[in-house]
Write a protein that holds these residues in place. Sequence first.
Motif, mmCIF file in Angstrom:
data_model
loop_
_atom_site.group_PDB
_atom_site.id
_atom_site.type_symbol
_atom_site.label_atom_id
_atom_site.label_comp_id
_atom_site.label_asym_id
_atom_site.label_seq_id
_atom_site.Cartn_x
_atom_site.Cartn_y
_atom_site.Cartn_z
ATOM 1 N N GLU A 93 -58.433 -63.706 -22.239
ATOM 2 C CA GLU A 93 -59.726 -64.067 -21.477
ATOM 3 C C GLU A 93 -60.171 -63.004 -20.798
ATOM 4 O OE1 GLU A 93 -59.271 -67.783 -19.049
ATOM 5 O OE2 GLU A 93 -58.083 -68.580 -20.540
ATOM 6 N N GLY A 119 -55.539 -77.013 -18.744
ATOM 7 C CA GLY A 119 -55.130 -77.644 -17.580
ATOM 8 C C GLY A 119 -56.074 -78.203 -16.600
ATOM 9 N N GLU A 133 -51.735 -80.764 -17.598
ATOM 10 C CA GLU A 133 -52.000 -79.861 -18.716
ATOM 11 C C GLU A 133 -52.632 -80.838 -19.770
ATOM 12 O OE1 GLU A 133 -51.987 -76.812 -18.826
ATOM 13 O OE2 GLU A 133 -52.241 -76.544 -21.117
ATOM 14 N N LYS A 134 -53.571 -80.262 -20.371
ATOM 15 C CA LYS A 134 -54.398 -80.855 -21.491
ATOM 16 C C LYS A 134 -54.159 -82.650 -21.463
ATOM 17 C CE LYS A 134 -53.895 -76.817 -24.364
ATOM 18 N NZ LYS A 134 -53.029 -75.999 -23.650
ATOM 19 N N LEU A 181 -58.544 -75.097 -15.215
ATOM 20 C CA LEU A 181 -57.988 -73.921 -15.189
ATOM 21 C C LEU A 181 -58.446 -72.833 -15.958
ATOM 22 C CD1 LEU A 181 -54.372 -75.197 -14.672
ATOM 23 C CD2 LEU A 181 -55.909 -74.531 -12.773
HETATM 24 C C1 G1P Z 1 -53.752 -72.061 -21.047
HETATM 25 C C2 G1P Z 1 -53.272 -73.031 -19.806
HETATM 26 C C3 G1P Z 1 -54.287 -73.993 -19.504
HETATM 27 C C4 G1P Z 1 -55.606 -73.412 -19.091
HETATM 28 C C5 G1P Z 1 -55.995 -72.621 -20.217
HETATM 29 C C6 G1P Z 1 -57.260 -71.509 -19.857
HETATM 30 O O1 G1P Z 1 -53.676 -72.922 -22.151
HETATM 31 O O2 G1P Z 1 -51.893 -73.728 -20.217
HETATM 32 O O3 G1P Z 1 -53.942 -74.669 -18.422
HETATM 33 O O4 G1P Z 1 -56.538 -74.058 -18.635
HETATM 34 O O5 G1P Z 1 -54.874 -71.592 -20.786
HETATM 35 O O6 G1P Z 1 -57.734 -70.795 -20.893
HETATM 36 P P1 G1P Z 1 -53.963 -72.548 -23.750
HETATM 37 O O7 G1P Z 1 -55.295 -71.794 -23.746
HETATM 38 O O8 G1P Z 1 -52.959 -71.282 -23.889
HETATM 39 O O9 G1P Z 1 -53.669 -73.558 -24.530
#
Ligand code: G1P
Length: 293
Positions: free
Chosen positions: A133, A174, A193-194, A206
């Motif tokens: 990111e 999240g 989460e999700k 998040l």
């Molecule tokens: C991860 C985190 C999630 C967050 C997100 C942001 O998820 O687990 O809590 O909101 O990054 O991009 P991922 O994108 O790895 O599924």
Amino acid sequence: MTKIKKALIPAAGLGTRFLPATKTVPKEMLTIVDAPIILYVVEEAIQAGIEDIILIAGRGKYAIEDFFDSSYELEDKLAKEGHTHMLERLIKVRDKANIISIRQKHALGLGHAVLCGAPVIGDDPFAVLLGDEITTDDGKTGSLTSQLCRTFEEKGHSVVSVMEVEDKDVSRYGIADVEDSADNCYRVRSLIEKPKPEEIKSRWALTGRYVFENSLLSLLKEARPTVNKEIQLTDSMNLLAQNSPMWASSFSGTRYDAGDKLGYLKANVEIALKNSEFGAEFKKYLQEVSQRL
Ligand code: G1P
């Protein structure tokens, strides 16, 4: 007042959203204009005063480690030809911070990746910046990570970055349930989460930038896999928020999920438009092309 000097950059994911490009190239090494995504993330950390940057890379991601390493032949050639400016950005980063690399041996999730950094984090509080990111700021308030570090120093407790998302998107992130606040810094009640849309009380997601009290690490040590059979960072954050104040801060800049095709393209366009050498010409081209297609 504790200053944040250490940051973890998890960069161990498989990059399946960006196949086939990421079959052999780590997604963090995909190029935004003229530099890999990971360089923008490391620069954001350095801009916030971070001195030790711990990269958590998975198997097959040696290109990330090599990128930050010196390359004697190339650097010697550029120096002899008077072209060292070509590597200036990278050399600046190497001079300002210690880049430490740790291998996550098994892809057990983001929470596990963060825990892999524990031997270098020691007893200190630390920042986490997700390696796929990138963020741009308004030029006044400083980068997102420096804003979070400042808030951590003021409050003395963990602070995480959030953005409001639409109902249809909550299950990609999240999600934080927060107390009301007059400014843009909210006390976190709980995190999930999700979630499914019916499981949430708010739509604060998040965004991949966090500053944590050290006690998060002992919670991560006890954590078990949950969503997608992975050890989720959000689960341990939720426990931490029950024991100690945690703040969620909404950010004034722009965030790009550069590990996603559309997010990646948007980041390239915006950063290219700001380029002093060809930004104006690129803008003209975009205007012309948008009329034509
Ligand atoms: C991860 C985190 C999630 C967050 C997100 C942001 O998820 O687990 O809590 O909101 O990054 O991009 P991922 O994108 O790895 O599924």
